[in-house]
Design a protein around this motif. Structure first.
Motif, short mmCIF file in Angstrom:
data_model
loop_
_atom_site.label_atom_id
_atom_site.label_comp_id
_atom_site.label_asym_id
_atom_site.label_seq_id
_atom_site.Cartn_x
_atom_site.Cartn_y
_atom_site.Cartn_z
N SER A 132 -12.99 -45.76 -18.01
CA SER A 132 -12.46 -45.70 -19.37
C SER A 132 -11.42 -44.61 -19.55
CB SER A 132 -13.60 -45.49 -20.38
OG SER A 132 -14.27 -44.27 -20.13
N MET A 133 -11.36 -43.67 -18.58
CA MET A 133 -10.38 -42.58 -18.62
C MET A 133 -9.81 -42.39 -17.22
SD MET A 133 -12.37 -39.86 -21.08
CE MET A 133 -14.07 -40.41 -20.86
N ASP A 167 -6.03 -39.35 -19.51
CA ASP A 167 -5.65 -40.50 -20.33
C ASP A 167 -6.91 -41.25 -20.75
OD1 ASP A 167 -2.92 -40.07 -20.14
OD2 ASP A 167 -2.76 -41.20 -18.27
N VAL A 168 -7.06 -41.47 -22.06
CA VAL A 168 -8.21 -42.20 -22.61
C VAL A 168 -7.73 -43.58 -23.00
CG1 VAL A 168 -10.00 -42.22 -24.37
CG2 VAL A 168 -9.18 -40.03 -23.46
N TYR A 169 -8.13 -44.58 -22.23
CA TYR A 169 -7.69 -45.95 -22.48
C TYR A 169 -8.37 -46.53 -23.73
CZ TYR A 169 -6.08 -45.65 -17.63
OH TYR A 169 -5.46 -45.26 -16.47
N TYR A 182 -7.93 -46.24 -26.71
CA TYR A 182 -7.99 -45.42 -27.93
C TYR A 182 -7.18 -46.13 -29.00
CZ TYR A 182 -8.52 -41.03 -30.51
OH TYR A 182 -8.87 -40.08 -31.44
N PRO A 187 -14.13 -43.65 -26.07
CA PRO A 187 -14.40 -42.25 -26.40
C PRO A 187 -13.83 -41.85 -27.75
CG PRO A 187 -13.72 -42.46 -24.12
CD PRO A 187 -13.49 -43.81 -24.76
N LEU A 230 -14.50 -34.19 -26.83
CA LEU A 230 -14.34 -35.59 -26.48
C LEU A 230 -15.73 -36.18 -26.24
CD1 LEU A 230 -12.27 -37.86 -25.89
CD2 LEU A 230 -12.49 -37.27 -23.46
N TYR A 287 -18.02 -39.35 -25.22
CA TYR A 287 -17.83 -40.55 -24.40
C TYR A 287 -19.17 -41.28 -24.21
CZ TYR A 287 -19.76 -37.77 -20.54
OH TYR A 287 -20.58 -37.01 -19.75
#
Length: 311
Positions: A183-184, A192-194, A196, A221, A233, A235
């Motif tokens: 996911s990151m 990078d947080v996908y 979002y 997250p 953050l 998650y």
């Protein structure tokens, strides 16, 4: 996508929360409870909690609390203070002590996207009575939706902490951050947080990042909107097959041995949220577990009336 930029000092100061955060779990569970398409693994929890809120007639008491936590989109930063890592009561005290400026800012952002009940302006003005009622509602809701399931929540979070600890021992802080995939993605000082919901950049600027593993965080997250607050953050963790029903709540199958026709049957081995089917004889049939159970999913539940956000 959310992009979090780290300096070398930020990497050194990044850490994982010491345990499940009771305030974050309470707030994120409200989002999950109100979604029209709940995750199947949480259907039993959602059904039991909605049933209890309707039965006890406490839905009106939580009207503002539900309105502050819509199923999707923004929810106020002040509801999840940094000190909640020290315990639920510490978090409630911090909420009651929120500066009026922050309350007004957060409530203004929320009102721009959602219809709020008539009690919301009192909260935005920081009136002590409104803050006491809000934290009282959070405490009462937690007793129904979180406390009976807390051991399971803690176990899932601790399992994730063990996994992160191994990554930290093997690869240092960068190994810890790299372990957050898929996911990151950690690369060249940027996390990078996908998926979002907004395009956003967050620069930690030497403060470090607190990673909070959460049972009720759902897929994507979560980060605070205000960049001046301590960087956090949250998650999602592996829920380890779901959440066990609370003791005394109605469930879809009996979890302990029961008697039928003078015989004692072994406990049902079906997963929580599934029905248990017993054979009429002692012999197990093909496709059934050694305990004589066969499980099948329940029909998807509709959004419970208690959880509808009022206009």
């Amino acid at each position: 996508m959310l992009r979090i930029f780290f300096s070398s000092e930020d990497i050194i100061r990044t850490r994982v929360a010491p345990a499940a955060d009771p305030v974050w779990e309470t707030i994120l569970s409200l989002h999950l409870l109100q979604r029209r398409r709940p995750e199947p693994v949480m259907a039993g929890w959602r059904r039991d909690v909605a049933h209890t809120l309707r039965r006890d007639g406490t839905a009106a008491q939580h009207r503002l609390l539900f309105a502050l936590n819509p199923p999707q989109g923004y929810f106020p930063d002040f509801l999840t203070p940094y000190v909640s890592r020290d315990g639920f009561e510490a978090g409630l005290e911090a909420i009651r002590s929120t500066p009026i400026r922050q309350l007004h800012r957060d409530m203004t952002v929320l009102a721009g996207e959602n219809a709020l009940p008539s009690s919301a302006p009192e909260l935005a003005r920081g009136e002590p009575g409104a803050l006491r009622r809000l934290t009282g509602s959070m405490r009462a809701y937690r007793e129904t939706a979180i406390s009976p399931y807390w051991p399971r929540i803690q176990a899932a979070v601790e399992a994730d902490r063990i996994r992160r600890s191994r990554a930290l021992l093997d690869g240092g802080t960068e190994g810890l951050l790299a372990s957050l995939r898929p996911s990151m993605r950690w690369e060249s000082g940027v996390l990078d947080v996908y998926d979002y919901p907004y395009q956003r950049e967050l620069r930690i600027e030497g403060r470090g990042l607190l990673l909070v593993p959460s049972f009720f965080c759902s897929r994507v997250p979560v980060a605070l909107l205000d960049p001046d607050l301590p960087p956090v953050l949250v998650y999602p963790v592996d829920r380890l097959g779901g959440i066990l029903p609370a003791a005394g709540n109605p469930t879809s199958c009996r979890r302990s041995g029961t008697r039928r026709n003078g015989r004692r049957w072994p406990p049902c081995s079906a997963a929580p949220g599934r029905r248990c089917w017993r054979p009429s004889t002692g012999a197990a049939r093909p496709g059934r577990s050694p305990g004589g159970c066969r499980s099948r999913p329940r029909p998807r539940a509709s959004t419970p009336p208690c959880c509808a956000t009022p206009a």
